[in-house]
Design an enzyme around this catalytic site. Structure first.
Site, PDB file in Angstrom:
ATOM      1  N   LYS A  34       0.851  -1.199   0.000  1.00 24.77           N
ATOM      2  CA  LYS A  34       0.000   0.000   0.000  1.00 24.77           C
ATOM      3  C   LYS A  34       0.892   1.256   0.000  1.00 24.77           C
ATOM      4  CE  LYS A  34      -0.380   0.027   5.025  1.00 24.77           C
ATOM      5  NZ  LYS A  34      -1.144   0.436   6.172  1.00 24.77           N
ATOM      6  N   ARG A 132     -10.045   0.806  15.645  1.00 22.70           N
ATOM      7  CA  ARG A 132     -10.081   1.561  14.388  1.00 22.70           C
ATOM      8  C   ARG A 132     -11.136   0.858  13.548  1.00 22.70           C
ATOM      9  NH1 ARG A 132      -4.445   2.092  11.195  1.00 22.70           N
ATOM     10  NH2 ARG A 132      -4.986  -0.060  10.769  1.00 22.70           N
ATOM     11  N   TYR A 261      16.943  29.755   6.549  1.00 26.83           N
ATOM     12  CA  TYR A 261      15.848  30.474   7.198  1.00 26.83           C
ATOM     13  C   TYR A 261      16.005  30.551   8.720  1.00 26.83           C
ATOM     14  CZ  TYR A 261      13.046  30.255   2.897  1.00 26.83           C
ATOM     15  OH  TYR A 261      12.570  30.404   1.627  1.00 26.83           O
ATOM     16  N   MET A 309      12.011  24.261   1.380  1.00 25.15           N
ATOM     17  CA  MET A 309      11.055  23.479   0.603  1.00 25.15           C
ATOM     18  C   MET A 309      11.749  22.628  -0.473  1.00 25.15           C
ATOM     19  SD  MET A 309       7.733  24.771  -1.551  1.00 25.15           S
ATOM     20  CE  MET A 309       7.007  25.687  -0.213  1.00 25.15           C
TER      21      MET A 309
HETATM   22  C1  LIG Z   1      -3.843  -3.984   8.499  1.00 26.86           C
HETATM   23  C2  LIG Z   1      -2.368  -4.001   8.290  1.00 26.86           C
HETATM   24  N1  LIG Z   1      -1.736  -5.184   8.288  1.00 26.86           N
HETATM   25  C3  LIG Z   1      -0.400  -5.280   8.090  1.00 26.86           C
HETATM   26  C4  LIG Z   1       0.364  -4.150   7.904  1.00 26.86           C
HETATM   27  C5  LIG Z   1       1.848  -4.307   7.699  1.00 26.86           C
HETATM   28  O1  LIG Z   1       2.535  -3.808   8.782  1.00 26.86           O
HETATM   29  P1  LIG Z   1       4.141  -3.799   8.819  1.00 26.86           P
HETATM   30  O2  LIG Z   1       4.563  -2.839   7.774  1.00 26.86           O
HETATM   31  O3  LIG Z   1       4.450  -3.336  10.184  1.00 26.86           O
HETATM   32  O4  LIG Z   1       4.596  -5.183   8.540  1.00 26.86           O
HETATM   33  C6  LIG Z   1      -0.251  -2.901   7.930  1.00 26.86           C
HETATM   34  C7  LIG Z   1       0.557  -1.696   7.793  1.00 26.86           C
HETATM   35  O5  LIG Z   1       0.313  -0.632   8.266  1.00 26.86           O
HETATM   36  C8  LIG Z   1      -1.659  -2.826   8.119  1.00 26.86           C
HETATM   37  O6  LIG Z   1      -2.291  -1.648   8.135  1.00 26.86           O
END
Ligand SMILES: Cc1ncc(COP(=O)(O)O)c(C=O)c1O
Length: 369
Positions: A34, A132, A261, A309
């Site tokens: 992701k 969550r 800056y 930046m």
């Molecule tokens: C639901 C879920 N599972 C697994 C993972 C993988 O986690 P990691 O990168 O700590 O292995 C994530 C990452 O944020 C996640 O949101």
């Protein structure tokens, strides 16, 4: 193109994949790509992993899943985001897997089936303590009961997510895992069986190995970083990213010169100040200027003053680097490493934040030795 570059070493990614597999044994990995593969480039990363035999990927959005499908990823893809009426049919058409995290999701799936006869695969998400997404632990039995009598829904898996897997004290994670096991027991008694039960992530691989179950969702370790400095560093992983940027000018300045800056950095002797073309708009962590440094030919040089930046300034002392040479900002280069975990610890951030910020004008270059 002049500017920052994230050199992505796919050979190191594959090395890490095999190292994790060696460590966890016979459990398959669901590789988490992701957020553009944690900033490493989701498509080339997933393609390289698929070549290595990975058959299960995870992303956050339907758009991310679609991008993988359009680029030849044929394995399973789990979408972590909340299901929505807007994309359930597209998910079925793309043959990607959704999470079922709320009672209302059952209605969404039943409506879809009634309209189209389509049944995207789902994994039931139980909230055991992250608070969550997920069916509250207390409601798990009722939902499982509903699913048993819902032939319109194809439930392929059940999972939960740790809130503290990468922290030094494993007690809360253990408590979450106990709750999940109770849910699995209830499922067993109800004879509601699914193909995949999963919980473990990078932190849990190291801190709670007993939670590996049927498949492990792994992200950070694949990219060659530990999720935190509190987990045992037991694997021979290598940073996949080498974040570098060019020196675009160097000038000699007098003792007492203010740099960048706010005039936060004042030279304490005559020195060479180099301008590096990378700024916070490219994902360079701005707070790192306080204690931070870059590596030039393996040697540390202090960041001089606030990161801007588009550029940052470095105090090279009496060294005179050449224009167009590069400095290492993060990761592992030819002459040394500047670990993202260490930067994260110094500036109260994490490897997750630091990696996914890298973008802006940063060019990604994929290499596979
Ligand atoms: C639901 C879920 N599972 C697994 C993972 C993988 O986690 P990691 O990168 O700590 O292995 C994530 C990452 O944020 C996640 O949101």
């Amino acid at each position: 193109m002049i500017g920052p570059k994230a050199i992505i070493h796919l050979d190191r990614l594959i090395h890490n994949y095999h190292e994790i597999k060696r460590y966890v044994g016979d459990v398959p990995l669901m590789t988490v790509v992701k957020a553009n593969g944690y900033g490493h480039g989701a498509v080339p990363v997933a393609q390289a992993l698929q070549k290595e035999g990975v058959t299960f990927f995870a992303v956050f959005t339907i758009e991310e899943a679609k991008e993988l499908r359009e680029n030849g990823i044929i394995g399973d893809i789990l979408i972590f985001s909340r299901m929505n009426r807007e994309f359930v049919e597209a998910a079925a058409d793309l043959n990607v897997t959704l999470i079922l995290s709320q009672k209302e999701d059952i209605e969404i799936l039943k409506d879809l089936f009634q309209r189209t006869h389509k049944r995207p695969k789902v994994h039931l998400k139980i909230d055991t303590g992250m608070t969550r997404l997920g069916i509250p632990y207390e409601d798990a039995q009722n939902i499982i009961n509903d699913l048993m009598y819902s032939p319109e829904i194809e439930c392929e898996g059940i999972y939960s997510h740790f809130a503290t897997a990468d922290e030094g004290d494993p007690s809360y994670a253990k408590w979450q895992f106990d709750r999940f096991n109770k849910v699995l027991k209830i499922m067993g008694k109800m004879k509601f069986l699914v193909k995949y039960r999963h919980f473990s992530n990078s932190g849990a691989i190291l801190n709670l190995p007993e939670s590996k179950l049927d498949i492990i969702r792994v992200g950070m370790l694949l990219y060659g970083a530990y999720p935190s400095n509190e987990v045992p560093h037991l694997l021979d992983i290598k940073p996949v990213m080498e974040f570098v940027a060019p020196i675009v000018t160097v000038r000699r300045v007098l003792k007492g010169t203010f740099i960048s800056y706010g005039g936060k950095y004042k030279t304490n002797k005559e020195t060479n100040i180099g301008v590096i073309q990378c700024g916070f708009a490219d994902g360079f962590p701005r707070p790192w200027y306080v204690d931070g440094y870059v590596l030039y030919k393996g040697e540390k040089f202090k960041i001089a003053g606030r990161v801007c930046m588009d550029q940052l300034t470095v105090d090279f002392g009496n060294v005179i680097p050449q224009v167009n040479e590069t400095v290492l900002l993060m990761g592992k280069g030819e002459h040394g490493s500047l670990l993202v975990e260490d930067i994260g610890q110094k500036i109260d951030s994490t490897p997750y934040v630091l990696f996914t910020a890298i973008g802006g004008r940063t060019e990604r270059i994929f290499v596979d030795k």
